[in-house]
Write a protein that holds these residues in place. Structure first.
Motif, short mmCIF file in Angstrom:
data_model
loop_
_atom_site.label_atom_id
_atom_site.label_comp_id
_atom_site.label_asym_id
_atom_site.label_seq_id
_atom_site.Cartn_x
_atom_site.Cartn_y
_atom_site.Cartn_z
N VAL A 237 -22.94 18.53 -2.16
CA VAL A 237 -22.34 19.72 -2.63
C VAL A 237 -21.64 19.44 -3.94
O VAL A 237 -21.06 18.59 -4.11
N GLU B 169 -20.76 22.20 -6.28
CA GLU B 169 -19.85 23.14 -6.54
C GLU B 169 -20.00 24.37 -5.34
O GLU B 169 -20.84 24.60 -4.56
N GLY B 170 -18.75 24.68 -5.08
CA GLY B 170 -18.53 25.58 -3.65
C GLY B 170 -18.09 24.82 -2.60
O GLY B 170 -18.23 23.62 -2.68
N GLU B 171 -18.17 25.59 -1.62
CA GLU B 171 -17.61 24.95 -0.23
C GLU B 171 -18.92 25.25 0.79
O GLU B 171 -19.25 26.39 1.00
N HIS C 242 -21.75 28.46 -5.95
CA HIS C 242 -22.38 27.31 -5.10
C HIS C 242 -23.73 26.61 -5.79
O HIS C 242 -24.62 27.21 -6.27
N ASP D 284 -17.58 32.93 -6.57
CA ASP D 284 -17.71 32.15 -5.67
C ASP D 284 -18.91 31.24 -5.74
O ASP D 284 -20.04 31.31 -5.09
N SER E 270 -19.88 24.33 4.79
CA SER E 270 -19.28 23.75 6.12
C SER E 270 -20.27 22.56 6.70
O SER E 270 -21.64 22.79 6.16
#
Length: 253
Positions: free
Chosen positions: A69, A71-73, A46, A44, A75
């Motif tokens: 952003v 890479e990654g998620e 980021h 995962d 919120s």
């Protein structure tokens, strides 16, 4: 008087040497630095771009900061957490060039964000597991039975049972030939032996068992009167015998 343009040029030279692959100059007033946590997750990952827009009097006032952003998620809540940390660092470093410091701070903030995310997920999993355990325990306990709830259940059970028996009987009758079906309906309409007895009628036990036509009905009241008549006849015979004995005695004298 401070030459802010010169300070920006000097900082940019340093940044290009520190971030040869991460730095992108977008314009004279705007740059982008690619940042990722110190320890990158293979499953995962980021990566974020720190977008810095110089203000006219930077570094005496903080630059405008944005995040992109790559890479990654992330919120909205997490992004706000990162920006708030960067703004605090910028306020603490007013009067000094700070892009490098902000990039290092962003590395730490991303790592902290991921730790907080794992902790949140762990809490949510624990809460979900607790609710599931409570649901299973409640199911095992069941619903307490009271007189009222049992009466409702019993009434419903009897009603459903009677309805099922009725449907079964209808199915059985439909499976019979027409003649046998009519015969079965006729016998179903007949009085039971108990009903006949309560009405003062008794039928022959064998005939009642097999339900053949020509059953003989006996009126109990007539039967009782016949027994009384037989008793009267016996009394008359006894009286006649007594009279004969008296006549014989008279002849002997």
């Amino acid at each position: 008087m401070t030459d802010y343009a010169e300070e920006r040029r000097s900082e940019l030279e340093v940044l290009e040497s520190i971030f040869p692959n991460e730095l992108t100059v977008l314009s004279d007033e705007r740059i982008s630095v690619r940042v990722e946590p110190e320890v990158q997750s293979e499953r995962d990952p980021h990566t974020l771009n720190l977008l810095v827009t110089y203000t006219p009097t930077y570094p005496d006032e903080p630059p405008e900061l944005e995040l992109e952003v790559v890479e990654g998620e992330v919120s909205e809540e997490e992004e706000e957490f990162l920006l708030q940390g960067l703004r605090t660092t910028a306020e603490e470093n007013l009067g000094m060039v700070m892009v490098y410091t902000l990039a290092l701070q962003l590395k730490e903030l991303i790592a902290e964000m991921l730790v907080k995310r794992k902790e949140r997920i762990a809490r949510e999993d624990e809460e979900r597991y607790r609710r599931e355990e409570e649901a299973v325990a409640a199911k095992k306990r069941g619903t307490p039975v009271t007189k009222e709830s049992f009466a409702v259940w019993a009434s419903k059970f009897e009603s459903e049972f009677a309805e099922q028996r009725r449907r079964d009987e209808e199915e059985r009758l439909r499976a019979l030939p027409l003649k046998e079906r009519e015969e079965a309906k006729r016998w179903a309409a007949k009085l039971t032996g108990r009903q006949l007895f309560e009405q003062g009628k008794v039928i022959d036990s064998d005939a009642a068992a097999f339900g053949e036509e020509g059953d003989v009905a006996v009126d109990i009241s007539q039967y009782e009167r016949r027994e009384g008549a037989e008793d009267d006849e016996e009394d008359e015979v006894d009286e006649a015998a007594g009279r004969l004995r008296l006549a014989d005695l008279s002849d002997d004298e």
